[in-house]
Every structure is written in C-alpha cells, then in structure tokens.
Scaffold this active site. Structure first.
Site, short mmCIF file in Angstrom:
data_model
loop_
_atom_site.label_atom_id
_atom_site.label_comp_id
_atom_site.label_asym_id
_atom_site.label_seq_id
_atom_site.Cartn_x
_atom_site.Cartn_y
_atom_site.Cartn_z
N LYS A 78 0.60 -1.14 0.25
CA LYS A 78 0.08 0.16 -0.18
C LYS A 78 0.79 1.28 0.14
CE LYS A 78 -4.10 1.86 2.83
NZ LYS A 78 -4.85 1.77 3.61
N SER A 153 -9.78 1.49 3.26
CA SER A 153 -8.92 2.68 2.27
C SER A 153 -7.36 1.25 1.43
CB SER A 153 -7.79 3.24 2.77
OG SER A 153 -7.12 2.60 3.52
N SER A 177 -9.71 -0.42 7.20
CA SER A 177 -8.87 -0.37 5.94
C SER A 177 -8.42 -1.98 5.37
CB SER A 177 -7.57 0.48 5.62
OG SER A 177 -8.97 1.83 5.48
N1 GLN Z 1 -12.38 3.62 6.58
C1 GLN Z 1 -12.45 4.38 7.47
C2 GLN Z 1 -11.83 5.46 7.38
O1 GLN Z 1 -12.39 6.91 6.81
C3 GLN Z 1 -11.22 3.65 7.82
C4 GLN Z 1 -10.10 3.46 7.52
C5 GLN Z 1 -9.31 2.75 7.69
O2 GLN Z 1 -8.75 1.86 8.07
N2 GLN Z 1 -7.19 3.36 6.83
O3 GLN Z 1 -11.44 5.90 8.53
#
Ligand code: GLN
Length: 477
Positions: A78, A153, A177
């Site tokens: 990532k 994400s 994410s």
């Molecule tokens: N979707 C969640 C957010 O927008 C979690 C994101 C993540 O785990 N990096 O904060």
C-alpha cells in the site's frame, strides 16, 4: 488461486531451485501489465528493482544459500509505507514527487525474508475512506465486477491479490481498511493486535489505531506473511516485546471445543440480510467442525462508529500538520510563510482529508475537548471492557466484516455518513486494539463476495488463525 501460485508453494519452488525468482517476477509483471489498466490497483510498478532483486535471489539459491521463507515471492505494498528512493504518495497530491530516505520496518523484514516488492498500490488519500475513491489519482476497481468499488482504504492491495497479480500484499487498517476491502474483493485480510507489527515507516493517520497487516488469497499465506512482518521493533514506541506466535504451525489444529461467539449487535439493523445469513452460516459451519457457538453481547460496539469518527480525525489533524510545504512534497509559493502553508494545504489535500482535519481540530479545541474527544475516549474504554467480558465466555467472536457486498462506484461519494457506515463492523476491534481477520465465505444475493470476520483477544492470533482456517475450509465454493 491454484495450489502452485500460493506464496508458500512459490517460495518452496524457488528455495528448492525448481523455479527461478526471475521467472516468477516476470510472470507477475506481465499479469500487471495486461490487467491493471482496467483495475488501477497500482500507483507505481517497480519493475526494474524487482527484476534486480529476483536475480539476486536466484544467485543466492545457486550458491547454496537460503534466501528465506518468502524467497522470490512478489508482494505489493500500500502506498502509505515508506520505500527508500521510491515515490510514496499516500494517494495525495501533497506528497507527489516525495521519495522517502528510508524503508519502513515491514519493507526491511520482507526483503530479509526474500520477498520481492513489485509496486505500490492505490488507496484512499492518507487511508481515509472505504472505497479507494478518495485517491487523488483516481479510483481502483473491483476485479470481481469492475463497475464496483474494491473497498478501502487498502483497495489497491485487495484488488491486486484478487486479480491474481500478486499472491501477497500489505495494507494498513485503522478502522477496517484491510478487512473491508478483503471482504469486498473476496480475499483474506488480517489486522494484527495493535503493536504486533511495527508502524515505523507507515505514514501516520491515527497512531493509536494504525496497524499494518496481510492481504492474501489464502489463510495459510496470511499466516506466513504475518510471521514475517510481526515482532518487536525498537523504532516503534508502541511495539509489543512478546515473541511472534507460530500461527502457521496451528492452522490444522481444527476448532474442536473452541468457544465461538456471534456478536448480537452486529447482526441486526444496518446489516444487509444476505450478509447476515452468510455470517450465521459461517457460525453453523464452525459448529459442524466441533466449535461451541453461542450469541454474545458486546453492547458498547454500537457506539464504535461515533467514537472512532472523533478519535481518528483528532489524531489525524495532529499527524497531518507536518505536511506544511516545508518538509515534504508539494509547495505552493506565496509571499509569506503562513500564506505558503495555507496555499499548499489548500491545493494538496483532497476534500475528505480536509473534512477530517476540520472534524479533528474541532473535537480537540478548547471548550469542546471534554464533550467530544474526552467522551469518545471513555466510550473507547467501554468497548474494550465489553470485549474483555465477552472473551471471558468465548475464545473468538464472529461478525460480518462489511454490512454489504461491494457497491457501485459513485454510489456513496456524495454522502460521507453512508461511506462511514461501511466500517460499523470493523471499528470496534480497532478501538479495542484486538486482532481480527476477514475470510471469504460465499457470495451475497448479487453474486459478489461476502467476508466473515473473526475477532480474538489481544495477542491471541493463534486462535484467530485456527478459526480462520476452519472457516476457509468450510466456505461454500
Ligand atoms: N474507512 C475508515 C476511515 O475512513 C477506516 C480507514 C482505515 O482503516 N484506514 O477512516
């Protein structure tokens, strides 16, 4: 994924001299070249560096050396993990052109295990989002249906594995994410116990929640990758000193006698009926395999989303202060330093990142701190206490990973709350710091993958992987 394309089998073939790492890497690069135009899983492909690293692995094997448990295995990172000399964008314009001067600890550990990094994957800007649509470089698409999001994400990493480009990828999980995109793409995604994997070199979003973890096609590969990246690191002040559990050695232990709790609060309102049905079927499958299943309450879990969307933005507003036009990436020139910083941040950050910075700054501001941030921290403790009580009765918990299967691109971009609801099932164990894994378990009414989430107490990754392996073995095909 066929037997001979798992990381375990590829590494075995390379270590035994039956396959060359160069050939494995060329196949991987060809697959990315042929397929990624349609998916946009990658932001950067490091083809030349990958070829050179593979050639070195082959030389070591030829010289009688053992390059390690991931010898010659391609892996995608990532793009919020630092790679020395290789662009690390976090999916943001504000970091465009920035190349870190060092490797993240996980990147060093991958290299030491013989793995070959083939590129950096797309993500929601600074890992804020659940669909990869918040990337400044355009969204990724779901390999199972390209009209749908891959989740986020870590959507690029999940898509890269689901498309068969790479057997292994790393993602980061702050509120879901790794697990949510794994569920939406039909792959395995695991969030380790907070502190188990070093955060050194992971660009910080919310430091008390961020964890790096594996995305893979199989539970066995997730276990293998977890063992490689986990372990104490003096460069991360929250790193756990405990030795790394040998999760791979226990995958075949079965679940006879294992006490499994279905989380009552995560099966009702807000969960799509087909996803709830699959989750219950997963519990039945574990019971069939010898586990003792009951419903268990984690009452404070329903407040997780509200607490998370105060705590995570609060930490983000502080962490992202460093992107000021002076130290990294983008600078928009202006007459004074203050105007330069404002212009740089106005141009460099996308709308969701700005929203989080404003939410977080507000939650931390004098006069509101106790009502928002302080209250959210107390809720976080309640959630951890409720989990601890649940784990007195059962060894692992079961819940959906995502409330729905993959949704169409554009479906939720106009409604931040609808997007935030994606994380309702993953956030509770992020707040408690406990490990969790999403395992594919059949499909929903639309034919798209459903992920079932296993959660376990802090440090109990052996039981977590045991249950995950049993789920995988009994999943509908
Ligand atoms: N979707 C969640 C957010 O927008 C979690 C994101 C993540 O785990 N990096 O904060």
């Amino acid at each position: 994924m066929s037997e001979n394309t798992t990381a375990a089998s590829l590494a075995a073939a390379v270590r035994g001299g039956d396959r060359s790492a160069v050939e494995v890497v060329e196949e991987c690069l060809a697959a990315i070249d042929a397929g990624d135009r349609a998916l946009h899983a990658f932001l950067t492909v490091t083809a030349e560096a990958a070829r050179a690293a593979a050639a070195e692995i082959d030389q070591r094997v030829a010289a009688g050396d053992d390059p390690g448990p991931l010898a010659g295995v391609p892996v995608a990172l990532k793009d919020n993990m630092c790679t020395r000399g290789v662009a690390t964008t976090c999916g943001s314009r504000i970091l465009e052109g920035w190349c870190p001067p060092y490797d993240a600890t996980v990147v060093e550990r991958l290299a030491a295990a013989g793995a070959i990094v083939v590129g950096k994957t797309n993500l929601d800007e600074f890992a804020m989002g659940s669909s990869t649509e918040n990337s400044a470089f355009g969204p990724s698409r779901n390999p199972r249906d390209t009209s749908r999001v891959p989740g986020g994400s870590s959507g690029g990493s999940a898509a890269a594995v689901a498309a068969g480009f790479v057997p292994l990828a790393l993602g980061s999980d702050t509120g879901g994410s790794i697990r949510q995109p794994a569920a939406l793409c039909g792959v395995v995604g695991m969030k380790p116990t907070y502190g188990r994997v070093s955060r050194s070199g992971l660009v910080a979003f919310a430091s008390s929640l961020d964890q790096i973890g594996p995305l893979t096609a199989t539970v066995a590969d997730a276990a293998l990758l977890f063992e490689v990246i986990a372990g104490h690191d003096p460069l991360d002040s929250t790193s756990i000193p405990e030795p790394v559990p040998e999760v791979g050695a226990h995958l075949d232990d079965g679940v006879e006698g294992l006490r499994v709790g279905l989380v009552t609060e995560l099966l009702g309102e807000g969960i799509a009926p087909d996803v709830a049905v699959r989750t219950r079927a997963a519990a039945d499958a574990l019971e069939e395999a010898g586990a003792k299943v009951e419903e268990v309450a984690v009452p404070a879990a329903v407040y997780g989303l509200s607490a998370y969307y105060l705590i995570a933005p609060a930490e983000a507003s502080s962490n992202l202060a460093r992107f000021d036009g002076v130290r990294y990436g983008l600078r928009v020139d202006a007459p004074t330093t203050q105007e330069m910083m404002v212009a740089t941040r106005t141009k460099g950050f996308g709308p969701e990142v700005k929203r989080r910075i404003m939410l977080g700054t507000y939650a931390l501001s004098a006069g509101y701190y106790d009502a928002y941030y302080g209250k959210a921290q107390r809720v976080r403790t309640l959630i951890a206490d409720d989990f601890a009580a649940a784990y007195e009765r059962v060894d692992v918990l079961l819940a959906p990973t995502s409330p729905t299967t993959a949704f169409p691109l554009g479906d939720k971009t106009a409604d931040p709350m609808a997007m935030y609801m994606n994380d309702v099932c993953t956030i509770p164990s992020s707040l408690s710091g406990d490990p969790a894994v999403s395992v594919p378990f059949g499909t929903g009414d639309d034919g798209l993958p459903v992920g079932v989430q296993v959660m376990a107490p802090a440090l109990a990754e052996i039981d977590l992987f045991r249950a995950a392996a049993a789920l995988e073995a009994s999943a509908p095909r």
